[in-house]
Motif scaffolding. Structure first.
Motif, short mmCIF file in Angstrom:
data_model
loop_
_atom_site.label_atom_id
_atom_site.label_comp_id
_atom_site.label_asym_id
_atom_site.label_seq_id
_atom_site.Cartn_x
_atom_site.Cartn_y
_atom_site.Cartn_z
N TYR A 121 -16.37 -21.63 -11.19
CA TYR A 121 -17.27 -21.20 -12.94
C TYR A 121 -17.93 -22.08 -13.79
CZ TYR A 121 -17.62 -15.74 -11.91
OH TYR A 121 -17.64 -14.83 -11.63
N GLN A 122 -19.14 -22.14 -13.68
CA GLN A 122 -19.77 -23.00 -14.73
C GLN A 122 -19.81 -22.27 -16.69
OE1 GLN A 122 -23.35 -24.00 -14.34
NE2 GLN A 122 -23.74 -25.59 -15.80
N THR A 123 -19.36 -23.24 -17.15
CA THR A 123 -18.68 -22.40 -18.16
C THR A 123 -19.32 -22.65 -20.06
OG1 THR A 123 -16.99 -23.35 -18.62
CG2 THR A 123 -16.16 -21.67 -17.44
N ALA A 124 -19.93 -21.94 -20.79
CA ALA A 124 -20.56 -22.54 -21.75
C ALA A 124 -20.57 -21.65 -23.22
CB ALA A 124 -22.24 -22.07 -21.35
N MET A 125 -20.96 -22.32 -24.39
CA MET A 125 -20.07 -21.00 -25.93
C MET A 125 -21.14 -22.01 -27.08
SD MET A 125 -16.89 -21.26 -28.12
CE MET A 125 -15.65 -20.43 -26.37
N PHE A 126 -21.94 -21.08 -27.31
CA PHE A 126 -22.70 -21.28 -28.19
C PHE A 126 -23.02 -19.98 -29.15
CE2 PHE A 126 -24.48 -22.22 -23.74
CZ PHE A 126 -25.02 -24.03 -24.34
N GLY A 127 -22.95 -21.03 -30.41
CA GLY A 127 -22.42 -19.71 -31.51
C GLY A 127 -21.38 -20.21 -32.64
N LYS A 128 -20.42 -18.86 -32.88
CA LYS A 128 -19.57 -18.92 -33.53
C LYS A 128 -18.29 -18.83 -33.04
CE LYS A 128 -17.50 -16.88 -38.14
NZ LYS A 128 -18.49 -15.58 -39.29
N LEU A 129 -17.21 -20.17 -33.49
CA LEU A 129 -16.09 -19.77 -32.57
C LEU A 129 -14.91 -19.00 -33.73
CD1 LEU A 129 -13.63 -19.32 -30.18
CD2 LEU A 129 -13.93 -21.97 -30.75
N HIS A 130 -14.58 -19.98 -34.79
CA HIS A 130 -14.88 -20.08 -36.14
C HIS A 130 -13.25 -19.96 -36.09
CE1 HIS A 130 -12.76 -17.15 -39.96
NE2 HIS A 130 -13.58 -18.17 -39.91
N PHE A 131 -12.63 -21.04 -35.07
CA PHE A 131 -11.79 -22.06 -35.22
C PHE A 131 -11.58 -23.16 -33.91
CE2 PHE A 131 -10.10 -19.10 -32.04
CZ PHE A 131 -8.90 -19.43 -30.88
N GLY A 132 -11.12 -24.47 -34.93
CA GLY A 132 -11.44 -25.65 -33.40
C GLY A 132 -12.61 -25.84 -33.18
N ASN A 133 -12.59 -26.36 -32.92
CA ASN A 133 -13.88 -27.92 -32.34
C ASN A 133 -14.43 -28.03 -31.31
OD1 ASN A 133 -14.82 -27.30 -35.35
ND2 ASN A 133 -13.94 -28.74 -36.17
N ASN A 134 -13.42 -27.81 -30.19
CA ASN A 134 -13.16 -28.70 -29.10
C ASN A 134 -12.54 -27.53 -27.62
OD1 ASN A 134 -13.99 -29.83 -26.95
ND2 ASN A 134 -11.64 -31.05 -26.91
N PRO A 135 -13.69 -26.40 -28.02
CA PRO A 135 -12.74 -24.90 -26.91
C PRO A 135 -12.55 -25.63 -25.73
CG PRO A 135 -15.34 -25.18 -27.19
CD PRO A 135 -14.95 -25.93 -28.14
N LYS A 136 -11.58 -25.55 -25.34
CA LYS A 136 -11.11 -25.50 -23.54
C LYS A 136 -11.31 -24.48 -23.19
CE LYS A 136 -6.21 -25.16 -24.38
NZ LYS A 136 -4.76 -25.58 -24.52
N GLY A 137 -12.20 -25.60 -21.52
CA GLY A 137 -12.30 -24.18 -20.37
C GLY A 137 -14.28 -24.39 -20.50
N VAL A 138 -14.42 -25.47 -21.98
CA VAL A 138 -16.61 -24.66 -21.22
C VAL A 138 -17.04 -26.36 -21.64
CG1 VAL A 138 -17.91 -24.46 -23.45
CG2 VAL A 138 -15.68 -23.13 -23.49
N ASP A 139 -17.64 -25.96 -20.60
CA ASP A 139 -18.42 -27.12 -19.95
C ASP A 139 -19.65 -27.81 -20.66
OD1 ASP A 139 -17.65 -27.12 -17.28
OD2 ASP A 139 -18.70 -25.89 -16.75
N GLU A 140 -20.14 -26.85 -21.58
CA GLU A 140 -21.01 -27.21 -22.57
C GLU A 140 -21.22 -26.54 -23.88
OE1 GLU A 140 -24.15 -28.78 -24.87
OE2 GLU A 140 -22.81 -29.76 -23.45
N PHE A 141 -20.75 -27.04 -25.10
CA PHE A 141 -20.95 -26.11 -25.87
C PHE A 141 -21.51 -26.77 -27.64
CE2 PHE A 141 -17.19 -28.58 -26.59
CZ PHE A 141 -17.37 -28.95 -27.64
N LYS A 142 -22.36 -25.58 -28.09
CA LYS A 142 -22.88 -25.82 -30.09
C LYS A 142 -21.85 -24.80 -30.45
CE LYS A 142 -27.16 -28.20 -28.30
NZ LYS A 142 -26.88 -29.03 -27.09
N ILE A 171 -31.73 -19.79 -33.44
CA ILE A 171 -31.04 -20.88 -32.86
C ILE A 171 -29.96 -20.50 -32.18
CG2 ILE A 171 -30.15 -23.00 -33.88
CD1 ILE A 171 -31.51 -22.80 -36.36
N ILE A 172 -29.50 -19.23 -32.03
CA ILE A 172 -27.81 -19.44 -30.93
C ILE A 172 -28.82 -18.60 -29.59
CG2 ILE A 172 -26.39 -17.86 -31.09
CD1 ILE A 172 -25.71 -18.35 -33.69
N THR A 173 -29.73 -17.79 -30.47
CA THR A 173 -30.66 -17.49 -29.31
C THR A 173 -31.41 -18.22 -28.47
OG1 THR A 173 -30.50 -15.41 -30.38
CG2 THR A 173 -32.11 -15.60 -28.13
N ASP A 174 -31.75 -19.66 -28.96
CA ASP A 174 -32.50 -20.22 -28.24
C ASP A 174 -31.65 -21.46 -27.16
OD1 ASP A 174 -34.32 -19.48 -29.34
OD2 ASP A 174 -35.05 -20.99 -31.29
N LEU A 175 -30.71 -21.71 -28.60
CA LEU A 175 -29.61 -22.60 -27.24
C LEU A 175 -29.48 -22.07 -26.38
CD1 LEU A 175 -27.30 -23.61 -30.13
CD2 LEU A 175 -29.35 -25.02 -29.05
#
Length: 547
Positions: A121-142, A171-175
């Motif tokens: 799978y291609q994986t991505a995360m945008f928005g609020k995670l609330h812990f950690g700045n480098n989520p594992k298993g995510v190809d692209e994130f902001k 903004i999170i939606t735009d991303l």
């Protein structure tokens, strides 16, 4: 009869099939895409599909009309970071390490995005995670650092930090849409996490929604003036009352200068967060401030003119209305933006083969029992919205009342995608419920455990078991109190019947079941003691004076 097909028409047919497949139209035999939408502190009472009288959410409702709405979805620990850790790992917080917002997450834990990534799978995360700045298993994130900001927010990205001007929900939606349109690989299925900051405190709406919603008046909950009789110590001592704990500047948007000018006329006194007003407002540009100032000035003039002469009840009602105006305005923006993403799925042809989940990291009090915030096992905090749409798999307009939890999300998405879940995940796949095979579902109770005490809001440590009929709770550490609620006869949870002789047999049965659940999920009194000592040490190291 035989038909002859020219090479030209074969080429047209081939191009059409490829085009359809890339847009998501020809989905037979393909892995489903996943769009996981989560808001922060979105109460189910603020979704019209759940019968809300407070706000209309037509786009979220659309998911319910086209999918399944769960009426007994809940969390294992009603606080932001622990809930997210449970969702990612499929484990209770005492096993993934994130029992509260202070304790570190165990980074050796496998998260479900890693499993999707490993399985193509291609994986991505945008928005609020609330812990950690480098989520594992995510190809692209902001992702927003920490709680993030409503205005002109900062983001952590694989390429470094950045600031984007505008309103965070937009903004999170735009991303998210930008990734779907420009970065998604059409030859791969995707697992996309679209994570809103809103409607988390301090509830700063967009300027347009701010002006619109401050002109509205909202119905009060029946328990707004709850006096906590027939309940234990925990409800009486919690610090989340609208009148005595909700802050004037940070929450109700009263300018600090006006509070100083009014002096003793502002009563009751409420301790403010440092820079509670100017933290959010100070990030605005001059142009943005001009849009907010018109409404802020109106709110402040009303407060100055009327607050000193209000009765205690009138002040409670004033704070409730200010709270609802801002909170629900934030919800309205979330709903608008969810609509933008759903429209894109339709227009691109992706909707047919995309599982869409809408949920929150927990519930939230909207004035019930006089409260805001969450943390308790009581329903407004414990229950969370959950809606799942999967065309041709999940019947549109279906409603499910089985006891399900955020503990189940990881295993459900893995199961739906044909990916084997690790043996140490503790949830159960919801696929039998989603696909009409309810006879294969056998859970009748869920387990809850809250740890963050002593701390902000002062909600005592407790654990409990919840079935469709009853809720048994044990508050511990500095108290030893039990509570039992009849969920059918007392849906507002106003009467603790733990000592009612009519419920003696129920109490005995529920205590046995609770002990069994504690063992099943590998929780214990010994672990409680370990976490108390760890938490105490961390609080002292941070200089907090709770201890």
């Amino acid at each position: 009869m035989k038909f002859k097909i020219s090479a030209k028409w074969l080429l047209v047919l081939f191009v059409g099939i490829v085009s359809c497949d890339q847009k998501g139209g020809n989905t037979k035999g393909k892995k489903p895409n996943i769009l996981f939408i989560m808001s922060d502190d979105h109460a189910y009472q603020a979704i019209s599909a759940y019968g809300s009288k407070l706000v209309q959410t037509p786009h979220i409702d659309r998911l319910a009309k086209e999918g399944m709405l769960f009426t007994n979805a809940s969390v294992t620990n009603s606080i932001c970071a622990p809930s997210r850790a449970t969702i990612l790992t499929g484990k209770h917080t005492h096993l993934n390490g994130k029992i509260d917002n202070l304790m570190p997450f165990d980074t050796t834990q496998v998260t479900f995005p890693q499993l999707f990534q490993k399985n193509g799978y291609q994986t991505a995360m945008f928005g609020k995670l609330h812990f950690g700045n480098n989520p594992k298993g995510v190809d692209e994130f902001k992702i927003l650092p920490g709680q993030g900001y409503y205005l002109n927010p900062d983001f952590n990205t694989p390429k470094g930090d950045m600031t984007i001007m505008g309103y965070v929900t937009d903004i999170i939606t735009d991303l998210t849409l930008g990734w779907l349109e420009e970065e998604r690989n059409p030859d791969k299925p995707f697992m996309l996490m679209y994570l809103h900051k809103a409607p988390h405190r301090p509830w700063w709406p967009s300027p347009e929604k701010f002006e619109e919603f401050t002109k509205k008046e909202f119905p009060e909950p029946a328990t707004l003036f709850d006096d906590y009789q027939n309940r234990g110590t925990a409800a009486k001592e919690a610090e989340m009352n609208l009148l005595t704990h909700m802050m004037y500047s940070h929450d109700s948007k009263i300018r600090p200068e006006l509070l100083s000018e009014m002096g003793e006329k502002v009563s009751p006194k409420v301790e403010e967060f440092e820079n509670g007003f100017y933290g959010p407002y100070g990030r605005a540009t001059a142009e943005q401030k001009a849009k907010y100032d018109k409404v802020l000035d109106r709110i402040n003039r009303d407060f100055e003119a009327n607050w000193p002469d209000m009765t205690k009840e009138e002040k409670m009602r004033w704070k409730y209305q200010r709270y609802m105006q801002d909170y629900l305005a934030c919800i309205s923006s979330v709903d608008d933006n969810v609509g933008r993403v759903l429209d894109y799925l339709d227009e691109s042809g992706l909707a047919e083969n995309t599982i869409v989940v809408y949920t929150s990291d927990q519930g939230f009090y909207l004035g019930e029992h006089g409260w805001f915030d969450k943390r308790f096992i009581y329903d407004e905090s414990f229950k969370t919205p959950l809606i799942v749409r999967w065309p041709e798999k999940v019947a549109g307009g279906s409603v499910e009342d089985e006891m399900v939890q955020n503990l189940d999300f990881a295993q459900t998405l893995l199961d739906a995608s044909g990916i084997e879940a690790p043996d140490d995940m503790q949830g159960e796949s919801l696929m039998p419920l989603l696909t009409g095979n309810k006879e294969k579902w056998d859970r009748d109770a869920v387990y809850y455990h809250y740890y963050e005490y002593p701390s902000v809001h002062m909600v005592k440590r407790h654990y409990g078991i919840v079935t469709k009929e009853y809720k048994l709770v044990h508050f511990y550490y500095d108290v030893d109190e039990w509570e039992l609620y009849d969920r059918k006869k007392d849906p507002n949870e106003m009467n603790n019947v733990i000592n009612d002789p009519a419920y003696a047999e129920v109490v005995a049965e529920m205590k046995v079941k609770l002990k069994e659940l504690r063992a099943k999920y590998k929780d214990s009194p010994e672990l409680d003691s370990v976490f108390i000592e760890k938490y105490k040490t961390m609080q002292i190291e941070k200089g907090n004076d709770f201890w």
